[in-house]
Design a protein around this motif. Structure first.
Motif, PDB file in Angstrom:
ATOM      1  N   UNK A   5       0.823  -1.215   0.000  1.00 54.84           N
ATOM      2  CA  UNK A   5       0.000   0.000   0.000  1.00 54.84           C
ATOM      3  C   UNK A   5       0.853   1.258   0.000  1.00 54.84           C
ATOM      4  N   UNK A   6       2.076   1.175   0.551  1.00 57.61           N
ATOM      5  CA  UNK A   6       2.962   2.331   0.533  1.00 57.61           C
ATOM      6  C   UNK A   6       3.409   2.728  -0.863  1.00 57.61           C
ATOM      7  N   UNK A   7       3.263   1.800  -1.834  1.00 54.72           N
ATOM      8  CA  UNK A   7       3.637   2.106  -3.226  1.00 54.72           C
ATOM      9  C   UNK A   7       2.551   2.877  -3.967  1.00 54.72           C
ATOM     10  N   UNK A   8       1.375   2.995  -3.352  1.00 49.18           N
ATOM     11  CA  UNK A   8       0.252   3.666  -4.009  1.00 49.18           C
ATOM     12  C   UNK A   8      -0.289   4.745  -3.073  1.00 49.18           C
ATOM     13  N   UNK A   9       0.316   5.930  -3.088  1.00 51.87           N
ATOM     14  CA  UNK A   9      -0.057   6.981  -2.125  1.00 51.87           C
ATOM     15  C   UNK A   9      -1.485   7.492  -2.276  1.00 51.87           C
ATOM     16  N   UNK A  10      -2.083   7.381  -3.466  1.00 51.41           N
ATOM     17  CA  UNK A  10      -3.444   7.876  -3.682  1.00 51.41           C
ATOM     18  C   UNK A  10      -4.515   6.809  -3.464  1.00 51.41           C
ATOM     19  N   UNK A  11      -4.102   5.610  -3.078  1.00 48.56           N
ATOM     20  CA  UNK A  11      -5.044   4.503  -2.975  1.00 48.56           C
ATOM     21  C   UNK A  11      -6.115   4.767  -1.914  1.00 48.56           C
ATOM     22  N   UNK A  12      -5.744   5.310  -0.760  1.00 49.90           N
ATOM     23  CA  UNK A  12      -6.723   5.551   0.297  1.00 49.90           C
ATOM     24  C   UNK A  12      -7.817   6.514  -0.172  1.00 49.90           C
ATOM     25  N   UNK A  13      -7.418   7.606  -0.845  1.00 47.22           N
ATOM     26  CA  UNK A  13      -8.397   8.566  -1.367  1.00 47.22           C
ATOM     27  C   UNK A  13      -9.286   7.926  -2.424  1.00 47.22           C
ATOM     28  N   UNK A  14      -8.695   7.094  -3.292  1.00 44.78           N
ATOM     29  CA  UNK A  14      -9.473   6.429  -4.337  1.00 44.78           C
ATOM     30  C   UNK A  14     -10.470   5.443  -3.743  1.00 44.78           C
ATOM     31  N   UNK A  15     -10.092   4.747  -2.661  1.00 42.22           N
ATOM     32  CA  UNK A  15     -11.022   3.829  -1.996  1.00 42.22           C
ATOM     33  C   UNK A  15     -12.171   4.603  -1.373  1.00 42.22           C
ATOM     34  N   UNK A  16     -11.878   5.764  -0.789  1.00 39.83           N
ATOM     35  CA  UNK A  16     -12.943   6.610  -0.233  1.00 39.83           C
ATOM     36  C   UNK A  16     -13.954   6.996  -1.306  1.00 39.83           C
ATOM     37  N   UNK A  17     -13.462   7.242  -2.522  1.00 37.53           N
ATOM     38  CA  UNK A  17     -14.355   7.622  -3.607  1.00 37.53           C
ATOM     39  C   UNK A  17     -15.288   6.481  -4.006  1.00 37.53           C
ATOM     40  N   UNK A  18     -14.841   5.233  -3.843  1.00 35.66           N
ATOM     41  CA  UNK A  18     -15.692   4.096  -4.199  1.00 35.66           C
ATOM     42  C   UNK A  18     -16.816   3.884  -3.193  1.00 35.66           C
ATOM     43  N   UNK A  19     -16.628   4.384  -1.952  1.00 33.09           N
ATOM     44  CA  UNK A  19     -17.657   4.234  -0.934  1.00 33.09           C
ATOM     45  C   UNK A  19     -17.507   3.005  -0.062  1.00 33.09           C
ATOM     46  N   UNK A  20     -16.458   2.219  -0.240  1.00 29.86           N
ATOM     47  CA  UNK A  20     -16.241   1.035   0.589  1.00 29.86           C
ATOM     48  C   UNK A  20     -15.600   1.439   1.915  1.00 29.86           C
TER      49      UNK A  20
END
Length: 297
Positions: free
Chosen positions: A31-46
């Motif tokens: 997960x440290x290799x994808x810094x925008x992943x947390x924001x993108x997951x928030x956008x999905x609503x999960x």
């Protein structure tokens, strides 16, 4: 909060979270290799963080790898295929399915965000025109938001429906618009909403503000279309070279060689190979053209 299941994951959210805990260590590393992943997951609503998401991707990629391996190995054993060949083919196919599953789940939030941005921006310009007509007709902003929310503007209507819901629960129009702007992945949408919010805060004429917003957005779209057209020129040249000229000259050249040098070339196999390569290349070109197309146009 979103209740739908993640693609390729056949289990409910809570069970996924429990099962994938054993891979949290690997999840923290990846997960440290994808810094925008947390924001993108928030956008999905999960209701998941980035470590849980990566852990789920690892867990179910291994599950599909072992499942496909076991199924194919059983089939090849029943078919009396050589043991080492059965293991090799089954393991290769299982690994391919597992890698595809891992990549798809990992990048699903990014694809979801891009699809959502596309759904918003392709309807942004016509929705703003309708808002301008409504406001200049003397209709209040809140009623205009209700009109857009009930219209057929896809993802954009859903966004404005959330703003309407916030206002109906007691929030001001400014607070509701600021909230949907903060939570939206579309840069153009955020810019439009912030300009409307600034106009509301300063008491400026909303109609004039909307007119300026539409003019700026139209000019940006014209520039994007011109840039898109200039990018298509080398793609069209490459298409002409590789899909028209090279196959024609190549087939002619191979026919001449086979006739004068007596090369053992099976022309039926050769023609089918050229046809398959052309189909793959056509798909490749179409994918490039679609990826280059500006959002909202």
């Amino acid at each position: 909060m979103r209740k739908e299941r993640i693609p390729f994951v056949p289990l409910p959210l809570e069970r996924m979270r429990k099962i994938s805990r054993r891979f949290f260590g690997f999840g923290e590393i990846f997960s440290g290799m994808f810094p925008r992943l947390e924001w993108e997951i928030d956008q999905t609503g999960y209701d998941l963080n980035e470590v849980e998401w990566v852990s789920i991707a690892i867990d179910f990629s291994l599950f599909y790898t072992l499942s496909v391996f076991a199924f194919l190995f059983g089939v090849t054993v029943i078919a009396h295929i050589e043991f080492m060949r059965s293991v090799t083919v089954s393991l290769f196919c299982g690994a391919c399915v597992g890698i595809f599953t891992f990549i798809y789940i990992l990048f699903y939030p990014k694809m979801f965000v891009r699809k959502r941005v596309k759904g918003i921006e392709e309807n942004l310009s016509p929705a703003l025109h309708h808002m301008l007509i409504q406001i200049r007709s003397g209709i209040p902003l809140f009623n205009t938001l209700i009109y857009i929310a009930r219209s057929d503007y896809g993802e954009l209507s859903k966004v404005f429906q959330r703003a309407v819901n916030e206002i109906q629960t007691g929030k001001s129009e400014i607070e509701a618009l600021e909230k949907i702007a903060r939570e939206n992945p579309s840069l153009n949408f955020r810019r439009v909403i912030w300009q409307i919010v600034n106009a509301l805060k300063t008491g400026a004429d909303i109609g004039e503000t909307m007119k300026e917003i539409i003019e700026n957005l139209t000019n940006e779209q014209i520039i994007a279309i011109k840039r898109y057209g200039s990018q298509l020129n080398p793609i069209a040249l490459m298409y002409m070279m590789l899909a028209v000229i090279f196959p024609t000259l190549g087939v002619t050249f191979v026919l001449i060689l086979s006739m004068f040098m007596g090369l053992p070339i099976d022309m039926n196999v050769f023609f089918y190979a050229v046809l398959i390569l052309l189909v793959i290349f056509q798909f490749f070109i179409i994918t490039i053209i679609k990826s280059k197309r500006p959002l909202g146009i």
